[in-house]
Motif scaffolding. Sequence first.
Motif, PDB file in Angstrom:
ATOM      1  N   ALA A   1       0.836  -1.206   0.000  1.00 51.70           N
ATOM      2  CA  ALA A   1       0.000   0.000   0.000  1.00 51.70           C
ATOM      3  C   ALA A   1       0.868   1.253   0.000  1.00 51.70           C
ATOM      4  O   ALA A   1       0.575   2.219  -0.711  1.00 51.70           O
ATOM      5  N   LEU A   2       1.942   1.236   0.788  1.00 54.06           N
ATOM      6  CA  LEU A   2       2.860   2.374   0.786  1.00 54.06           C
ATOM      7  C   LEU A   2       3.519   2.543  -0.572  1.00 54.06           C
ATOM      8  O   LEU A   2       3.700   3.654  -1.061  1.00 54.06           O
ATOM      9  N   TYR A   3       3.896   1.427  -1.170  1.00 52.04           N
ATOM     10  CA  TYR A   3       4.556   1.468  -2.477  1.00 52.04           C
ATOM     11  C   TYR A   3       3.620   2.072  -3.533  1.00 52.04           C
ATOM     12  O   TYR A   3       4.027   2.929  -4.317  1.00 52.04           O
ATOM     13  N   LEU A   4       2.368   1.640  -3.528  1.00 52.04           N
ATOM     14  CA  LEU A   4       1.411   2.143  -4.511  1.00 52.04           C
ATOM     15  C   LEU A   4       1.056   3.615  -4.274  1.00 52.04           C
ATOM     16  O   LEU A   4       0.742   4.338  -5.210  1.00 52.04           O
ATOM     17  N   ASN A   5       1.090   4.038  -3.015  1.00 47.59           N
ATOM     18  CA  ASN A   5       0.699   5.407  -2.661  1.00 47.59           C
ATOM     19  C   ASN A   5       1.884   6.214  -2.143  1.00 47.59           C
ATOM     20  O   ASN A   5       1.717   7.059  -1.264  1.00 47.59           O
ATOM     21  N   SER A   6       3.053   5.963  -2.677  1.00 45.41           N
ATOM     22  CA  SER A   6       4.252   6.622  -2.167  1.00 45.41           C
ATOM     23  C   SER A   6       4.196   8.137  -2.320  1.00 45.41           C
ATOM     24  O   SER A   6       4.834   8.856  -1.553  1.00 45.41           O
ATOM     25  N   ASP A   7       3.405   8.626  -3.261  1.00 48.13           N
ATOM     26  CA  ASP A   7       3.285  10.076  -3.426  1.00 48.13           C
ATOM     27  C   ASP A   7       2.512  10.718  -2.266  1.00 48.13           C
ATOM     28  O   ASP A   7       2.627  11.913  -2.034  1.00 48.13           O
ATOM     29  N   GLN A   8       1.754   9.921  -1.500  1.00 48.35           N
ATOM     30  CA  GLN A   8       0.972  10.444  -0.386  1.00 48.35           C
ATOM     31  C   GLN A   8       1.681  10.318   0.961  1.00 48.35           C
ATOM     32  O   GLN A   8       1.133  10.702   1.985  1.00 48.35           O
ATOM     33  N   ILE A   9       2.898   9.790   0.964  1.00 51.24           N
ATOM     34  CA  ILE A   9       3.625   9.576   2.222  1.00 51.24           C
ATOM     35  C   ILE A   9       3.787  10.873   3.021  1.00 51.24           C
ATOM     36  O   ILE A   9       3.563  10.863   4.227  1.00 51.24           O
ATOM     37  N   PRO A  10       4.142  11.998   2.412  1.00 49.50           N
ATOM     38  CA  PRO A  10       4.290  13.215   3.221  1.00 49.50           C
ATOM     39  C   PRO A  10       3.008  13.601   3.977  1.00 49.50           C
ATOM     40  O   PRO A  10       3.066  14.031   5.123  1.00 49.50           O
ATOM     41  N   GLN A  11       1.837  13.429   3.352  1.00 45.81           N
ATOM     42  CA  GLN A  11       0.579  13.744   4.036  1.00 45.81           C
ATOM     43  C   GLN A  11       0.291  12.719   5.136  1.00 45.81           C
ATOM     44  O   GLN A  11      -0.145  13.070   6.234  1.00 45.81           O
TER      45      GLN A  11
END
Length: 171
Positions: free
Chosen positions: A9-19
């Motif tokens: 899930a982190l890999y797929l949504n890595s662009d949302q990690i900062p939020q």
Amino acid sequence: MVFYAAGYALYLNSDQIPQQARSILVNTKVVAALGLACWLVFYAIFHYNITSSLKYLPVLCSSVFSVIFSYWVVFTFEKLRMKESRLVKGVVDSALVIYIMHYPLVITFAWLLDGYLPDALPITYVAVVTTLGLICSAALYLLIKQLPLMSLLFGLKPARVQNMPATHPRS
């Protein structure tokens, strides 16, 4: 499976990690408080020799803690903005594979070596079993990295092909 799903899930949504890194669940104080609460629950169960169904509470508590702690580690390293190097890239790429694979390997080695390692040296027993599990997990990572389907399943990014600059013939 929980950590595989979380990592993917982190890999797929890595662009949302900062939020996501600003979530209250991965706040350092909340993570530390949950870790302390888990330790206290373990202590209470063992100190008071609780044998009812409450004896499973520490395991459930620590399972929740381990997931939250794992995300906290990822988000903490994301905030550090470390300069990417081969070592950092290798650790990041191999972490999920090694983490998932070391559990069954450590259990297998513990079962296989149970009769061979002396009972009087529990630290040696744990060190040998853990070392063998981690070494074999790293070897599995190197194998998985070479297989495209397995590489995809573990969220490993394909190696970048470096474009060579075009050479112009001399006139």
